[in-house]
Design a protein around this motif. Structure first.
Motif, PDB file in Angstrom:
ATOM      1  N   PRO A 460      46.341  54.258  41.757  1.00  0.00           N
ATOM      2  CA  PRO A 460      46.256  53.462  40.526  1.00  0.00           C
ATOM      3  C   PRO A 460      45.397  54.101  39.442  1.00  0.00           C
ATOM      4  N   PHE A 461      44.745  55.223  39.744  1.00  0.00           N
ATOM      5  CA  PHE A 461      43.866  55.857  38.763  1.00  0.00           C
ATOM      6  C   PHE A 461      44.579  56.947  37.978  1.00  0.00           C
ATOM      7  N   HIS A 501      40.575  57.813  31.942  1.00  0.00           N
ATOM      8  CA  HIS A 501      39.117  57.937  31.820  1.00  0.00           C
ATOM      9  C   HIS A 501      38.528  56.889  30.884  1.00  0.00           C
ATOM     10  N   LYS A 502      39.401  55.996  30.365  1.00  0.00           N
ATOM     11  CA  LYS A 502      38.896  54.889  29.555  1.00  0.00           C
ATOM     12  C   LYS A 502      39.196  53.587  30.264  1.00  0.00           C
ATOM     13  N   ARG A 503      38.262  52.676  30.191  1.00  0.00           N
ATOM     14  CA  ARG A 503      38.423  51.423  30.906  1.00  0.00           C
ATOM     15  C   ARG A 503      39.687  50.671  30.490  1.00  0.00           C
ATOM     16  N   ALA A 504      39.968  50.661  29.193  1.00  0.00           N
ATOM     17  CA  ALA A 504      41.118  49.893  28.705  1.00  0.00           C
ATOM     18  C   ALA A 504      42.419  50.435  29.292  1.00  0.00           C
ATOM     19  N   MET A 521      37.561  43.480  39.131  1.00  0.00           N
ATOM     20  CA  MET A 521      36.112  43.691  39.153  1.00  0.00           C
ATOM     21  C   MET A 521      35.577  43.705  40.572  1.00  0.00           C
ATOM     22  N   ASP A 522      36.160  42.862  41.421  1.00  0.00           N
ATOM     23  CA  ASP A 522      35.686  42.793  42.792  1.00  0.00           C
ATOM     24  C   ASP A 522      35.953  44.096  43.541  1.00  0.00           C
ATOM     25  N   ARG A 523      37.164  44.611  43.403  1.00  0.00           N
ATOM     26  CA  ARG A 523      37.535  45.806  44.173  1.00  0.00           C
ATOM     27  C   ARG A 523      37.166  47.102  43.472  1.00  0.00           C
ATOM     28  N   PHE A 524      37.289  47.108  42.147  1.00  0.00           N
ATOM     29  CA  PHE A 524      37.143  48.369  41.419  1.00  0.00           C
ATOM     30  C   PHE A 524      36.085  48.294  40.333  1.00  0.00           C
ATOM     31  N   ILE A 527      34.112  51.684  39.375  1.00  0.00           N
ATOM     32  CA  ILE A 527      34.758  52.693  38.533  1.00  0.00           C
ATOM     33  C   ILE A 527      35.047  52.136  37.138  1.00  0.00           C
ATOM     34  N   LEU A 528      35.460  50.852  37.044  1.00  0.00           N
ATOM     35  CA  LEU A 528      35.746  50.277  35.718  1.00  0.00           C
ATOM     36  C   LEU A 528      34.503  50.296  34.848  1.00  0.00           C
TER      37      LEU A 528
END
Length: 599
Positions: A460-461, A501-504, A521-524, A527-528
């Motif tokens: 997913p990244f 490399h950008k949160r959005a 937010m719980d899982r990632f 990195i976010l």
RNA sequence: GGAGGUGUGGUGUAGUGGCCUAACAUGCAGCCCUGUCAAGGCUGAGAUCGCGGGUUCGAAUCCCGUCACUUCCGCCA
């Protein structure tokens, strides 16, 4: 294949692979295993073996009666120390097949350092032994020179990788093995915590997030020989724990990374094998092209026999099986199998079964023989259609045409399986060639029917092409990712991408995957959040190290390049792991077993 | 979870209904042998044919079940 080690070694020991005629008349002490004993009654010859080679030792009662007496008791795999004198072999007894065949050691003393039972399989000759037995006595299996060569190859390749990357400013960083479980992807191996009963660590499936965080740290160039864990079914090329050469770089484009990795793979192949590389620089192929021509995204490019679309030749056909598929938006594709036009009914049935197990409803065949076309479907097609079909795909006399009609994914999977089967049967692939290729332009997302949501095809990244940004709303399935896979000889050796490399950016992908803000937010969360603090553009790749070594060594099983592998069921038969634990251990963890295993 | 393959002395194999009192090679044990190197020669030990049930007058062989190993499918972001 590999250079012989120099001697004497660091502790001044002379090894069994190092003596030459120049050493004649020198006193020497050798230590090693009895590889073979040849007892001529008066004279006894021993081939003494260590990792570095074989040396013949002669026990002559006229030289040393005591040593000869002890040598009578020697058996294979005894560990001994021999003190003696290096002699040039007498005229006519030089053995050109041995590296040390010009000399022998005349024994003046012997110490039996340890005896050995008769091993359960041969160590002094190669053979195809039962793998369960080899794994149970893995320490003996690894005593065989062929296995030691693989371990040595692996060591040298890994060292080369480290040096190559070190020279280019990469930093090796160890990342933790006790991390947090995420339900995405493969099943995690869980590790319970006694400090927090009822809570679990997970072993990493890969250090993906960690290496991206190191880029946020500004480390710029990271690598690691990373151990990874996936609790999934085993295969000949899959183990529950395996190693990756894991790499991540900042401020790069896919081109930068592919060029660098290509150079590394070329150097390794050329330095450590006799194999030739089919094409340099490595060819590039889009995912769509690979699927169209080979039916999968890891094609073996050492031979042709490509999938060919024959839908156009059958447009308007009266053959209902084909017409129905074409009307439903499906396709008809074919491969031409050379020289198999003489296949019997039984052989045809066999490959039809194979086609069905791959997902096809059936397999149509057209054999082109000296007496004309033989095909169960001939009566449903016009002569014009058959001619147009066979001519259009270059089928000639003696060939067998295999046709599959279905939706594109089924056709691809079936013909891919058949192509690989015949590639093996007809030995179309040259074992001395490495056919590397980059597969690019993967779709970012694929529709998951069961979950009723989009799912990442890679991870997913993975980033996507900016020009496809508009498709996020309209047509997510056609967004092209910045992913690249390296394939070789029908294997996926590695894969990577330039990341979001950008949160959005990253959130948009998670949104499409149907992950709520809370779950994201719980899982990632790590990195976010990190992407909000000046995360540089970055990307990387991970190579399956075991698989790479397997290919370089020409082995067919990943287990043969791992010192202590698990078997097909993920069990270690030497330690008998996994195994039950004591109740007290469970108590410490606050765990209780269910009465019976869930079926 | 599903499908296929395999299972016979220590090891690798042969044997597909009676000729099997299970063969061959190698390994192992003993004896002979001073130039072997996959040493050679002689002698010998070693297998209730994965396990359980069935069919048959008779099963290593056929059938059913089961276990183990292995390959593939599912699975492997």
């Amino acid at each position: 294949m590999l250079p012989v080690d120099v001697r004497p070694d660091v502790i001044g020991r002379i090894t069994c692979g190092s003596l030459t005629a120049a050493d004649a008349e020198s006193p020497v002490t050798l230590k090693g295993w009895v590889n073979r004993r040849r007892d001529l009654g008066g004279l006894i010859f021993i081939d003494l073996r260590d990792r570095f080679g074989l040396t013949q030792v002669v026990f002559n009662p006229e030289v040393d009666a005591g040593a000869h007496e002890i040598a009578n008791k020697l058996r294979n795999e005894y560990v001994i120390q021999v003190d003696g004198i290096v002699r040039s072999r007498p005229e006519g007894t030089v053995n050109p097949k041995m590296a040390t065949g010009e000399v022998e050691v005349e024994a003046h003393g012997i110490t039996i350092l340890n005896e050995s039972k008769t091993p359960p399989f041969y160590i002094n000759e190669e053979g195809d032994f039962d793998e369960a037995l080899r794994l149970k006595y893995r320490y003996l299996d690894l005593r065989r020179p062929s296995m030691q060569n693989i371990m040595l190859l692996r060591h040298r390749v890994v060292k080369y990788m480290r040096d190559f990357l070190d020279d280019r400013g990469f930093v090796e960083v160890e990342t933790p093995l006790l991390i947090r479980s995420t339900p995405e992807g493969a099943r995690d191996f869980l590790v319970p915590s006694s400090a927090q009963p009822g809570e679990f660590y997970a072993l990493p499936q890969s250090p993906q997030i960690l290496k991206q965080l190191l880029m946020v740290s500004g480390l710029d160039r990271y690598f690691q020989i990373a151990r990874c864990f996936r609790d999934e079914a085993q295969r000949a090329d899959r183990q529950p724990e395996f190693s990756q050469l894991d790499i991540e770089m900042s401020f790069i484009t896919p081109e930068d990374l592919m060029a660098l990795m290509e150079q590394l793979m070329i150097e390794i192949t050329e330095n450590f094998t006799e194999k030739t590389i089919q094409q340099k620089p490595f060819p590039r192929m889009t995912y769509a092209d690979a699927l169209d021509r080979y039916g999968n995204d890891r094609p073996d490019l050492r031979y042709g026999m490509e999938l060919q679309n024959v839908s156009h030749a059958l447009r308007g056909t009266g053959f209902k099986a084909f017409a129905g598929v074409l009307e439903a938006g499906g396709q008809v594709k074919a491969i031409v199998v050379p020289g198999c036009g003489t296949y019997t009914r039984k052989q045809i049935d066999e490959i039809t079964e194979l086609a069905k197990s791959a997902g096809a409803k059936g397999l149509a065949t057209i054999a082109i023989t000296d007496e004309g076309v033989k095909s169960p479907i001939a009566k449903f097609l016009t002569e014009t259609e058959i001619t147009a079909l066979t001519n259009g795909i270059g089928a000639g006399t003696g060939d067998l045409v295999l046709l599959v009609a279905d939706q594109a994914p089924v056709v691809a999977k079936t013909l891919s399986a058949l192509r690989e089967e015949f590639g093996k049967r007809l030995e179309l692939a040259d074992p001395n060639v490495m056919a590397y290729a980059w597969i690019v332009e993967f779709p970012l997302l694929e529709w998951d029917e069961d979950g009723n949501r989009w799912d990442a095809t890679h991870n997913p990244f993975c980033g996507y092409f900016e020009e496809d940004e508009a498709l996020l709303q309209s047509d997510p399935g056609n967004i092209r990712s910045k992913q690249y896979d390296l394939v070789a000889n029908g294997n996926e050796l590695g894969g990577g991408s330039v990341r979001n490399h950008k949160r959005a950016q990253q959130e948009k992908v998670f949104d499409l995957m149907g992950l709520s803000e809370e779950i994201q937010m719980d899982r990632f969360g790590s990195i976010l959040t990190a992407l909000e603090y000046g995360a540089p553009p970055h990307g990387g790749i991970a190579f399956g190290l075991d698989r790479t070594i397997m290919l370089l060594a020409g082995e067919e099983s990943i287990r043969d390049v791992i010192a202590f592998p698990k078997n097909n069921r993920g069990a270690d038969v030497m330690f008998d792991a996994p195994a039950p634990v004591e109740t007290g251990q469970l108590d410490d963890l606050g765990l209780m077993l269910k009465p019976a295993p869930i079926a």
